[in-house]
Design a protein around this motif. Structure first.
Motif, PDB file in Angstrom:
ATOM      1  N   GLU A   1       0.857  -1.208   0.000  1.00 34.01           N
ATOM      2  CA  GLU A   1       0.000   0.000   0.000  1.00 34.01           C
ATOM      3  C   GLU A   1       0.883   1.245   0.000  1.00 34.01           C
ATOM      4  O   GLU A   1       1.546   1.558   0.993  1.00 34.01           O
ATOM      5  CB  GLU A   1      -0.919   0.003   1.232  1.00 34.01           C
ATOM      6  N   GLU A   2       0.870   1.967  -1.107  1.00 32.61           N
ATOM      7  CA  GLU A   2       1.779   3.098  -1.308  1.00 32.61           C
ATOM      8  C   GLU A   2       1.626   4.200  -0.259  1.00 32.61           C
ATOM      9  O   GLU A   2       2.601   4.796   0.184  1.00 32.61           O
ATOM     10  CB  GLU A   2       1.524   3.687  -2.707  1.00 32.61           C
ATOM     11  N   SER A   3       0.384   4.458   0.149  1.00 33.05           N
ATOM     12  CA  SER A   3       0.138   5.596   1.056  1.00 33.05           C
ATOM     13  C   SER A   3       0.341   5.235   2.532  1.00 33.05           C
ATOM     14  O   SER A   3       0.238   6.100   3.403  1.00 33.05           O
ATOM     15  CB  SER A   3      -1.293   6.109   0.855  1.00 33.05           C
ATOM     16  N   LEU A   4       0.639   3.953   2.814  1.00 35.58           N
ATOM     17  CA  LEU A   4       0.706   3.512   4.214  1.00 35.58           C
ATOM     18  C   LEU A   4       1.853   4.158   4.984  1.00 35.58           C
ATOM     19  O   LEU A   4       1.709   4.489   6.161  1.00 35.58           O
ATOM     20  CB  LEU A   4       0.835   1.976   4.271  1.00 35.58           C
ATOM     21  N   LEU A   5       3.008   4.377   4.327  1.00 35.61           N
ATOM     22  CA  LEU A   5       4.182   4.890   5.036  1.00 35.61           C
ATOM     23  C   LEU A   5       3.908   6.249   5.666  1.00 35.61           C
ATOM     24  O   LEU A   5       4.190   6.466   6.846  1.00 35.61           O
ATOM     25  CB  LEU A   5       5.390   4.972   4.102  1.00 35.61           C
ATOM     26  N   GLU A   6       3.347   7.175   4.887  1.00 32.03           N
ATOM     27  CA  GLU A   6       3.091   8.515   5.433  1.00 32.03           C
ATOM     28  C   GLU A   6       2.079   8.457   6.565  1.00 32.03           C
ATOM     29  O   GLU A   6       2.231   9.150   7.574  1.00 32.03           O
ATOM     30  CB  GLU A   6       2.631   9.462   4.316  1.00 32.03           C
ATOM     31  N   LYS A   7       1.043   7.615   6.401  1.00 29.00           N
ATOM     32  CA  LYS A   7       0.043   7.460   7.486  1.00 29.00           C
ATOM     33  C   LYS A   7       0.721   6.935   8.740  1.00 29.00           C
ATOM     34  O   LYS A   7       0.457   7.400   9.850  1.00 29.00           O
ATOM     35  CB  LYS A   7      -1.059   6.460   7.053  1.00 29.00           C
TER      36      LYS A   7
END
Length: 291
Positions: free
Chosen positions: A30-36
């Motif tokens: 999941e690409e957006s998981l790191l920033e979250k």
């Protein structure tokens, strides 16, 4: 509800509600998981642990059909893992104090070499031969970060280390520790051989009269896009996190001062260089406070 289901319900409800630790491979999916994840008040795993996990996975050797151990493949999975590690370091604003405290010399060496690579510094290039003034600001900053870390690591290695009390010997752990020790010694040997070049690079940085920029999560994402799709923003003078000239010079002066002070134990004349650098650091701190 059956007795079995009731028992299961009771067991589940009696457990403390601690969310499970996020696994490294979930960030690949999941690409957006790191920033979250990094926005959480107390992310688990912590940022520095993620750097270690991503780089460990990206540097795992492969085994071919003849059962021979091969270097890690340069494939999409490993490139994404390295990029994720760089993005975590960018989230930490490339703070060497934080990174050095939590990462081993081999891990930090790999991380900063990846930063050089993605910042368009060709492998094997002697940094002392590159003109910092003509390089894109993020490329110049990557070179400075690497060379600051190099001389800081040399200085740090000269301090005596308190040995941890040995516990019960576990062969796999001892082998791992021995491997890391040998790897660290090899890296230190190279850093010491290049120390005079690193010092020249940092001295040259003090003559720069322009603000620099360090990669952020966003500029790293742009660099990872296919080259034909990048619109030149990452090479511009306004991409990334701005590092003011005074701030950069202050950090460089302090690190050079520490390097010269360490060298002074074998050449007392070098103590004068250390004094000058520490005095200039103090001046720059005063200038930044008043500015």
């Amino acid at each position: 509800m059956s007795a079995e289901a009731a028992d299961r319900e009771a067991a589940t409800s009696s457990r403390p509600c601690t969310p499970p630790q996020t696994s490294w491979f979930e960030f690949l999916l999941e690409e957006s998981l790191l920033e979250k994840h990094l926005r959480k008040p107390c992310p688990d795993p912590a940022p520095v642990q993620l750097i270690v996990q991503f780089l460990e996975q990206a540097s795992k050797p492969s085994v071919n059909e003849q059962n021979q151990v091969q270097p890690p493949p340069d494939n999409k999975r490993n490139r994404i893992l390295k990029l994720l590690a760089l993005k975590v370091a960018a989230h930490l604003k490339w703070d060497l104090d934080i990174l050095e405290k939590s990462l081993s010399v081999p891990v930090l060496n790999m991380l900063l070499n990846e930063l050089l690579c993605i910042s368009k510094v060709p492998p094997g290039t002697k940094h002392v031969d590159m003109d910092l003034a003509t390089l894109p600001p993020t490329t110049a900053m990557a070179i400075l970060l690497y060379n600051r870390w190099a001389i800081r690591t040399i200085v740090q290695s000269s301090f005596p280390v308190k040995q941890a009390k040995p516990g019960p010997p576990q062969l796999s752990v001892m082998n791992q520790m021995q491997q890391e020790k040998e790897l660290t010694e090899n890296i230190l040997k190279v850093l010491k051989e290049q120390a005079s070049d690193s010092i020249l690079v940092l001295e040259a940085a003090l003559k720069l009269n322009k603000d620099l920029y360090v990669h952020t999560m966003r500029t790293l994402d742009l660099l990872a896009v296919e080259p034909g799709m990048v619109n030149g923003e990452t090479e511009s003078s306004t991409a990334g996190l701005k590092i003011r000239t005074e701030e950069m010079q202050c950090q460089v002066c302090y690190d050079l001062g520490a390097a010269y002070f360490q060298q002074g134990s074998t050449n007392s004349a070098v103590y004068e260089h250390a004094r000058e650098k520490f005095f200039r650091t103090k001046e720059l701190i005063a200038e930044m406070r008043s500015g």
